[in-house]
Design an enzyme around this catalytic site. Structure first.
Site, mmCIF file in Angstrom:
data_model
loop_
_atom_site.group_PDB
_atom_site.id
_atom_site.type_symbol
_atom_site.label_atom_id
_atom_site.label_comp_id
_atom_site.label_asym_id
_atom_site.label_seq_id
_atom_site.Cartn_x
_atom_site.Cartn_y
_atom_site.Cartn_z
ATOM 1 C CB ALA A 53 52.641 15.220 13.686
ATOM 2 C CB THR A 54 54.962 20.305 14.410
ATOM 3 O OG1 THR A 54 53.627 20.821 14.311
ATOM 4 C CG2 THR A 54 55.537 20.253 13.011
ATOM 5 C CB THR A 55 54.672 21.886 18.743
ATOM 6 O OG1 THR A 55 55.484 22.498 17.738
ATOM 7 C CG2 THR A 55 55.224 22.230 20.100
ATOM 8 C CB ALA A 232 56.154 23.126 11.159
#
Length: 279
Positions: A53-55, A232
């Site tokens: 998972a990213t931002t 991403a």
């Protein structure tokens, strides 16, 4: 025996110890293999075996705090999931978002939710927001072994401080490092691969005391900027109708803005960027 019972069908001693307010400590005594950081892992670096998972970003505002996250999970250069939800209510007045190994992060987030609920039931009172942040830091520290093998999780925690002297400063944000260090942030913060770009966007437009609706728009714009430069991070998907998860925490509790409102804000941001791509 089923459920860990002995032939006499009595519960193990860990289930009968009174007054243990930490659910994770209880789990460590009753079934330590169920804790995320206690599971055996194969040797070597395992960062590419699970989606990431990213931002996530959080913004303090006049009525509390806003937290928003994009919906993309990746495995290397592949999109593993387009509509993962990375922002959740931790309890009635706080929010938690996750970046890093998605599966471990979701499990840790759910354990944190149970930890807060368990404490409140045992003690008859809610943990302070500083206490919640410290409990979460302990959980991250317990995952250090897995993190060193590539399965790291870094959360972002934010909430409404019921004990704040000034309501305008009740929205508080806490960041963490992989070793469990906890740091209070001022105004806004972000985590994940796109956070560098999101925070750069917020730096130019954030001001103390933002109305919550303006903070929501600012959060979606920051995620758009992150997606513009970070592969991403997923931007608003107008074709599939997938938009950021945005939640607020204030004196009235936590609230997730509706998909319709998220879509409306996202579409307005995209329309403005069609005219001025640089924002």
């Amino acid at each position: 025996m089923a459920a860990g019972l002995d032939p006499s069908w009595r519960l193990p001693a860990a289930f009968t110890v009174p007054g243990l307010s930490s659910f994770s400590e209880f789990l460590g005594a009753a079934a330590p293999e169920l804790l995320p950081g206690r599971r055996p892992l194969p040797t070597g670096i395992n960062a590419d075996i699970a989606p990431h998972a990213t931002t996530i970003i959080a913004i303090s505002c006049a009525d509390g705090v806003v937290m928003a996250g994009d919906r993309r999970a990746t495995m290397g250069n592949l999109i593993a999931n387009r509509d993962i939800e990375k922002v959740h209510a931790a309890d009635e007045f706080s929010l938690v978002g996750i970046a890093g190994t998605a599966g471990v992060g979701i499990e840790l987030m759910r354990l944190f939710q149970v930890e807060l609920e368990h404490y409140e039931k045992i003690e008859g009172a809610m943990l302070s927001i500083d206490g919640k942040a410290n409990r979460l830091a302990t959980m991250i520290r317990n995952n250090l072994g897995a993190a060193l093998q590539g399965l790291a999780v870094i959360p972002l925690f934010a909430g409404y401080d019921l004990d704040a002297a000034e309501p305008g400063r009740a929205g508080r944000i806490f960041s963490f490092d992989v070793a469990g260090g906890v740091y209070e942030e001022r105004g806004f913060d972000g985590i994940g691969s796109g956070s560098l770009f999101a925070k750069a966007a917020l730096k130019k437009r954030y001001r103390p005391g933002l109305p919550v609706e303006e903070a929501i728009t600012l959060a979606v714009e920051a995620l758009y900027d992150a997606a513009d430069d970070d592969t991403a991070t997923g931007g608003p998907d107008l074709t599939r109708r997938i938009f950021p998860v945005v939640m607020t925490a204030g004196a009235d509790g936590t609230r997730r803005i509706s998909d319709e409102q998220s879509a409306e804000v996202s579409e307005a941001v995209v329309a403005r960027r069609m005219e001025n791509p640089g924002g």
